[in-house]
Design a protein around this motif. Structure first.
Motif, short mmCIF file in Angstrom:
data_model
loop_
_atom_site.label_atom_id
_atom_site.label_comp_id
_atom_site.label_asym_id
_atom_site.label_seq_id
_atom_site.Cartn_x
_atom_site.Cartn_y
_atom_site.Cartn_z
N PHE A 165 -27.00 3.61 -13.95
CA PHE A 165 -27.33 2.60 -12.94
C PHE A 165 -26.06 1.84 -12.52
CE2 PHE A 165 -29.02 -1.83 -12.15
CZ PHE A 165 -29.82 -1.55 -11.04
N ALA A 166 -25.23 1.51 -13.50
CA ALA A 166 -23.95 0.84 -13.20
C ALA A 166 -23.08 1.73 -12.31
CB ALA A 166 -23.22 0.50 -14.49
N LYS A 167 -23.10 3.03 -12.60
CA LYS A 167 -22.36 3.98 -11.77
C LYS A 167 -22.92 3.99 -10.35
CE LYS A 167 -19.40 7.17 -10.86
NZ LYS A 167 -17.96 6.91 -10.99
N ALA A 168 -24.25 3.99 -10.24
CA ALA A 168 -24.88 3.98 -8.92
C ALA A 168 -24.47 2.74 -8.13
CB ALA A 168 -26.41 4.04 -9.06
N MET A 169 -24.20 1.62 -8.83
CA MET A 169 -23.76 0.40 -8.14
C MET A 169 -22.25 0.38 -7.94
SD MET A 169 -26.19 -2.74 -9.41
CE MET A 169 -25.73 -2.73 -11.14
N GLY A 170 -21.56 1.44 -8.40
CA GLY A 170 -20.13 1.54 -8.14
C GLY A 170 -19.24 0.76 -9.10
N LEU A 171 -19.78 0.42 -10.28
CA LEU A 171 -18.99 -0.39 -11.22
C LEU A 171 -18.02 0.47 -12.03
CD1 LEU A 171 -21.75 -2.83 -12.54
CD2 LEU A 171 -20.23 -3.06 -10.55
N ASP A 172 -17.01 -0.19 -12.57
CA ASP A 172 -16.04 0.41 -13.48
C ASP A 172 -16.71 0.53 -14.85
OD1 ASP A 172 -14.12 0.70 -15.49
OD2 ASP A 172 -12.61 -0.50 -14.44
N LEU A 173 -17.01 1.76 -15.28
CA LEU A 173 -17.85 1.95 -16.47
C LEU A 173 -17.15 1.50 -17.76
CD1 LEU A 173 -19.74 5.29 -15.75
CD2 LEU A 173 -20.21 2.97 -14.96
N GLU A 174 -15.85 1.64 -17.82
CA GLU A 174 -15.12 1.16 -19.01
C GLU A 174 -15.29 -0.35 -19.15
OE1 GLU A 174 -13.37 3.01 -21.19
OE2 GLU A 174 -13.18 4.94 -20.13
N LYS A 175 -15.24 -1.01 -18.00
CA LYS A 175 -15.41 -2.47 -17.96
C LYS A 175 -16.84 -2.85 -18.36
CE LYS A 175 -12.38 -5.70 -16.67
NZ LYS A 175 -11.46 -5.99 -17.78
N VAL A 176 -17.81 -2.05 -17.88
CA VAL A 176 -19.20 -2.31 -18.24
C VAL A 176 -19.35 -2.23 -19.76
CG1 VAL A 176 -21.58 -1.41 -18.11
CG2 VAL A 176 -20.15 -1.51 -16.05
N TYR A 177 -18.74 -1.22 -20.35
CA TYR A 177 -18.82 -1.07 -21.80
C TYR A 177 -18.22 -2.28 -22.50
CZ TYR A 177 -18.43 0.95 -26.47
OH TYR A 177 -18.55 1.17 -27.81
N GLU A 178 -17.07 -2.73 -22.01
CA GLU A 178 -16.40 -3.88 -22.63
C GLU A 178 -17.27 -5.14 -22.55
OE1 GLU A 178 -12.71 -4.98 -20.72
OE2 GLU A 178 -12.69 -6.91 -21.79
N VAL A 179 -17.84 -5.38 -21.35
CA VAL A 179 -18.61 -6.61 -21.15
C VAL A 179 -19.93 -6.57 -21.92
CG1 VAL A 179 -19.82 -8.01 -19.42
CG2 VAL A 179 -17.54 -7.09 -18.91
N ILE A 180 -20.65 -5.44 -21.81
CA ILE A 180 -21.98 -5.37 -22.44
C ILE A 180 -21.88 -5.43 -23.97
CG2 ILE A 180 -24.00 -3.89 -22.84
CD1 ILE A 180 -24.00 -5.22 -20.09
N THR A 181 -20.90 -4.76 -24.54
CA THR A 181 -20.80 -4.79 -26.01
C THR A 181 -20.47 -6.19 -26.53
OG1 THR A 181 -18.52 -3.96 -25.87
CG2 THR A 181 -20.25 -2.34 -26.34
N ALA A 182 -20.02 -7.08 -25.64
CA ALA A 182 -19.77 -8.47 -26.03
C ALA A 182 -20.88 -9.41 -25.57
CB ALA A 182 -18.43 -8.94 -25.47
N SER A 183 -22.00 -8.84 -25.09
CA SER A 183 -23.04 -9.67 -24.48
C SER A 183 -24.41 -9.43 -25.13
CB SER A 183 -23.11 -9.38 -22.98
OG SER A 183 -21.88 -9.70 -22.35
N ALA A 184 -25.39 -10.18 -24.65
CA ALA A 184 -26.74 -10.12 -25.22
C ALA A 184 -27.45 -8.81 -24.90
CB ALA A 184 -27.57 -11.29 -24.72
#
Lengths: 309, 309
Positions: B197-216
């Motif tokens: 889904f993040a890819k479908a929205m055009g996000l940087d997936l490495e960044k998504v991993y970094e942010v989500i693993t530090a989030s709720a």
């Protein structure tokens, strides 16, 4: 940026998150004006020594920074651009921070309208919950021009423990927040399904919590929300209605992008069922009560709350 | 229990988990016989200095302990009680450890049949993956008589970092494992849905991993499996077919108990879709590839593997 006591900040929305942010800023010496439709919240903020204003336009008069911490995109649009909205009233060259969870497109639209009105816009969804809002330790998933982030750095440092700058364009912060909410919502629904399923199998739920939190089945939400079920305490730390809203945004985006979201959509339906059963304003762990009520299972009770709306 | 080199242990099933357990026991000096239908696995075990046997009955001759580490309840039944099964061949007063994930009822049936045959039975599902099996650091979610646990303690200490004793009756260990698998399966499916889904929205997936693993929004599985997607590496650490099986057990139990499992059932369908697309034996993170293939999105590739079955 000017020194804190010369920096005029208007916080619009004194709910659990906005109140905590306003409180943190006040404590740090910023000149904070709070605005909310809820008179009781305004009175509580005034009691702390904060200024209050009856509407966004009044509150934002000559403000350097407006922080919109309302529930969704529609409310954000209303308080920023609606009748008696904030943006037209701000001093020129001000900054607008938008904190509600919303579809990236909405954040982009708001950014364009702010820039047109001579204000800078930061797309800054927040997470962390009420306690961390009050202690100034939120996480900001932000995007927007880096020089604008730099300009309001003292405010960000005051309200957040961690500020991600995820890109120069509005919408990116919103998209990251939506991904987080997809996972958070699914994990709450899964935690509630799993703990009630464990009850259906006759397991000791305290033991389940101990084992799962030490195992590969763990999630941040399982660890955080299952204690509410074990204590039978469904007073809202975060309400069911938040996730009917946020997973609704996921569903809307998915449909718009033609991207299937089967698991988020199922979780959404579980929150909708829980809200339909009268628990929309209760804690989001109420999904467990909804399942237990359907299946005739007795979860732990505190003060006879279980099974009540 | 006798000293390790006098203790005869028969490990039935030399897959990624069983092989690691057999290897750990061999290293600690136990007299280990390995049994598998896969000749190559038997040869690898023999090359380490282990004994091998062509079938459970031969391997379990006079064994003090039989460890069944096969795929499911049916295979467990087969190797323990089928033609050339282990239980009839064991020395009397032996112990059977059953490690496959299965419905609690099946574990209870196996316990009764072992006791009838003069053997003790422990319901000991394992988790932790192949690497921790090889290093002797599994987690055991066990149940059965505490004196039997005490009797085989040296073996448990050799294969596991953590042994939960969850009750005196067989079936309880199995039920805990099923709850863990419900969550694990849902979290893998959710991680795959979210990152695509993040890819479908055009996000940087490495960044998504970094942010989500530090989030709720984080989960143990998101943190562990999303790197497979980011590296485009779908070589099976744990296969899709494991979760079509384990979430199938959840679905069966739910139907039997008349307990609804909407979210686990949706995750099950996502694994079934992934298996149907030819990726059943690939890594379970392949759910992301299945969604990306449907939506025409390009996930990171390694060696041109993406999009292939």
């Amino acid at each position: 940026m000017k020194s804190p006591h010369e920096t005029k900040v208007c916080v619009i929305g004194l709910g659990s998150m906005g109140f905590g942010m306003a409180e943190s800023l006040l404590r740090a010496g910023f000149a904070v004006t709070g605005v909310d439709v809820n008179v009781e919240a305004m009175e509580r903020f005034a009691a702390l020594g904060g200024a209050v204003a009856p509407d966004p336009m009044t509150g934002a008069q000559a403000a350097d920074l407006v922080i919109a911490v309302v529930v969704n995109a529609d409310q954000t649009e209303q308080v920023l651009f609606g009748p008696r909205g904030a943006v037209a009233a701000m001093g020129s060259g001000g900054v607008v921070m938008s904190c509600a969870t919303m579809a990236p497109d909405r954040a982009r639209q708001f950014a364009a309208r702010c820039v047109e009105a001579g204000q800078d816009f930061l797309d800054t969804p927040i997470s962390g919950g009420a306690l961390r809002a009050a202690s100034g330790e939120l996480t900001v998933m932000g995007s927007g021009p880096s020089e604008v982030f730099a300009r309001i750095r003292p405010v960000l440092d005051c309200v957040a423990a961690k500020v991600y700058e995820l890109g120069e364009e509005a919408g990116t912060g919103a998209a990251f927040k939506v991904v987080n909410q997809l996972l958070a919502g699914v994990h709450i629904a899964a935690a509630c399904e799993a703990i009630t399923f464990a009850k259906a199998m006759g397991l000791d739920l305290e033991k389940v919590y101990e084992v799962i939190t030490a195992s590969a089945g763990n999630s941040w939400m399982f660890e955080n929300r299952v204690p509410h079920v074990l204590e039978g305490d469904y007073s809202p730390r975060s309400a069911v209605d938040i996730f009917t809203k946020d997973l609704g945004i996921v569903a809307d985006i998915g449909r718009h992008l033609k991207f299937p979201t089967p698991i988020a959509s199922t979780a959404l339906q579980m929150f909708v069922m829980t809200a339909a059963a009268g628990m929309g304003r209760d804690d989001d762990a109420s999904v467990a009560r909804m399942l237990a009520n359907i299946a005739g299972l007795e979860l732990p009770a505190a003060g006879g709350l279980v099974g009540e709306g």
